[in-house]
Scaffold this motif. Sequence first.
Motif, PDB file in Angstrom:
ATOM      1  N   ARG A  65      -9.799  -2.557  73.746  1.00 31.78           N
ATOM      2  CA  ARG A  65      -8.939  -1.461  73.320  1.00 31.78           C
ATOM      3  C   ARG A  65      -7.493  -1.890  73.097  1.00 31.78           C
ATOM      4  NH1 ARG A  65      -9.412   3.097  71.372  1.00 31.78           N
ATOM      5  NH2 ARG A  65     -10.784   1.899  70.051  1.00 31.78           N
ATOM      6  N   THR A  90     -11.005   5.948  72.325  1.00 26.68           N
ATOM      7  CA  THR A  90      -9.736   6.079  73.036  1.00 26.68           C
ATOM      8  C   THR A  90      -9.862   7.062  74.196  1.00 26.68           C
ATOM      9  OG1 THR A  90      -8.436   5.551  71.066  1.00 26.68           O
ATOM     10  CG2 THR A  90      -7.325   6.782  72.807  1.00 26.68           C
ATOM     11  N   LYS A  91     -10.511   8.193  73.942  1.00 29.94           N
ATOM     12  CA  LYS A  91     -10.685   9.197  74.993  1.00 29.94           C
ATOM     13  C   LYS A  91     -11.584   8.678  76.113  1.00 29.94           C
ATOM     14  CE  LYS A  91      -9.990  13.106  71.845  1.00 29.94           C
ATOM     15  NZ  LYS A  91     -10.643  14.244  71.150  1.00 29.94           N
ATOM     16  N   SER A 138     -12.841   5.780  66.534  1.00 29.41           N
ATOM     17  CA  SER A 138     -11.796   5.220  67.381  1.00 29.41           C
ATOM     18  C   SER A 138     -11.186   6.251  68.324  1.00 29.41           C
ATOM     19  CB  SER A 138     -10.698   4.595  66.521  1.00 29.41           C
ATOM     20  OG  SER A 138      -9.739   3.927  67.324  1.00 29.41           O
ATOM     21  N   ASP A 139     -11.036   7.501  67.852  1.00 26.09           N
ATOM     22  CA  ASP A 139     -10.493   8.540  68.733  1.00 26.09           C
ATOM     23  C   ASP A 139     -11.412   8.767  69.929  1.00 26.09           C
ATOM     24  OD1 ASP A 139      -8.250   8.939  67.244  1.00 26.09           O
ATOM     25  OD2 ASP A 139      -8.919  10.800  66.295  1.00 26.09           O
ATOM     26  N   ASN A 167     -11.392   6.560  62.435  1.00 25.72           N
ATOM     27  CA  ASN A 167     -11.760   7.714  63.256  1.00 25.72           C
ATOM     28  C   ASN A 167     -12.992   8.470  62.763  1.00 25.72           C
ATOM     29  OD1 ASN A 167      -9.542   7.336  64.992  1.00 25.72           O
ATOM     30  ND2 ASN A 167      -8.193   8.465  63.603  1.00 25.72           N
ATOM     31  N   ASP A 169     -15.446  12.486  76.328  1.00 21.84           N
ATOM     32  CA  ASP A 169     -14.877  11.280  76.927  1.00 21.84           C
ATOM     33  C   ASP A 169     -15.783  10.492  77.876  1.00 21.84           C
ATOM     34  OD1 ASP A 169     -14.859  12.898  79.196  1.00 21.84           O
ATOM     35  OD2 ASP A 169     -12.669  13.080  79.285  1.00 21.84           O
ATOM     36  N   ASP A 211     -16.151   0.264  69.401  1.00 22.88           N
ATOM     37  CA  ASP A 211     -15.191  -0.726  68.907  1.00 22.88           C
ATOM     38  C   ASP A 211     -15.879  -1.784  68.055  1.00 22.88           C
ATOM     39  OD1 ASP A 211     -13.136   0.594  70.141  1.00 22.88           O
ATOM     40  OD2 ASP A 211     -12.899  -0.846  71.783  1.00 22.88           O
TER      41      ASP A 211
END
Length: 399
Positions: A110, A72-73, A68-69, A320, A40, A62
Motif C-alpha cells: 500500500r 485502502t479501506k 484501490s479505494d 478505483n 473494509d 493491489d
Amino acid sequence: MTGVTAVALVFTPLGAAAQTGATADDTAAGWLARQLVDGDHVESAPATPDFDGTADVVLALDAAGVASDAATKAAAFLAEPDTVLEYVGDGAAESYAGPLAKLALVAESRGLDPKSFGEVDLVTALGALQAPSGRFVDASAQPDQSDGLSQALAVLALERAGGAPAKAVDFLVASACQDGGFPAALDTPCVSDVDATAVAIQALVAVGRTDAATAGVTWLVGKQSAAGGFKTNLPDASDNAGSTGLAAQALRVGGKAAEADKAVAFLTALQQGCTAVEAVRGAIFSSQGQAAGAVSATSLAIPGIVGISYAKVSAVGANNTLPIVDCTTPTTSSTTAAINPIVNPGDNNNGVSPAPQGGKAPALAATGIYRPSVAWLGVLLLLSGTALVALARRRASTR
C-alpha cells in the motif's frame, strides 16, 4: 436453477462498472471487493473479522490494480490499533511471526510505513522473533505456530523493508528437503509442500538465492497436474485454486512461462461467469462446483493470474474501478451452487477444518494464510430468483 434464462440487462452493484475487455483478474478483484463487510473487511463468521483473509484481499486487489479505494479501506481496518494487537500480538507476552510478516507486506504493498502501522513497528517486532538459527518463532504461551510459510513470508517482508537478514535467508535455504521442495512443517521429517515451496521460491528469487529457488521450481513443476492445477499434501486432496494461485506466482517468477500459463488456464476455468448466479459472477471457486471459501480462493488466485510475486505487489497505478462480468448477452444458466459470498470459511476446501482464529492466529494453513473455520452459511437460490423477478419488473417499468 437449470434452464433459467438470465435477463440481458446487467445488474450492476453499487460502485461497480462493466468494462469492455476486463480481464479475469479484474473481474475477480471486482467481485472480491464487493464481499468486504462494511466495505473494509471479510469475516470468518458473522461479526467475526478474518484479519488474515482481509490482508489477502488487500494484496489481491493491489495485484490486480483495481478497487484501490476498497483496498485502502481494508488496509485502514487492519491498521486500527485494536486489530493489530489482536492479529499480531501485543509485542510482549504474545507476538506471531506469520501475521507480522503478512501485515508488513500489506503495508509495503500500500506504500505505507511498516515501521509505523497501527502504532506498531512491524519490522522491529518481526526481527525480535528471529532465533539464533535464523528461524522466526512465535513468542507465545501457546504452542509455536511458525513454519516454513511464515519463514518465507518474513523473508519477503523484511527484504521489502530494506533487506532480509542473512541468517533468516540461510535458514530458509537450509530448510529445503532433499527433493528440492520446501516443507510447511519445520519440526517433523521433511516433506515438500506445494504452498510452502511456492512462497519460498518467491522469497528466494527476491533475495537472489537462485540455486535454491531453481531447485524448488523444478520440484514444483513435477507436481503440476495434467489439468494445470496443484494440490496440497492432505489425504484425498484435489487440485485447488489457492495452491494453484501460489504456484502460478512462483512459476512465473521462476521463469517457467508455459507451466505458469497452464496454471492460469486452470484458475480462469474456475471463474464464475454468466451461467452462474449473479452473486458469484467473477468469483474463482476453489474447485469445480466448490463454492465454499470462494473469498479465500479468489484472493490467492488473483496474484497467480497476474503473475506477480508478493515481493513486487504494489498499489502504485491502481484505479478505483470495480469491474463486473459483462452479461449483456442473454445466456442460459447452468446449475451452480449459490453461496453467501460475504462469509469466508474453509481452508480452500480439501475437507479439513483448520483451527479457529482467536487471540492467536493458528498455524498457516495449506494455502499459506491463516484461516478460521466455520460452517458455511445459507444459500442464495431463493434470493437470486427474487433478484431476477425484481430485475424483470424494473426493466418493464422503464418501458
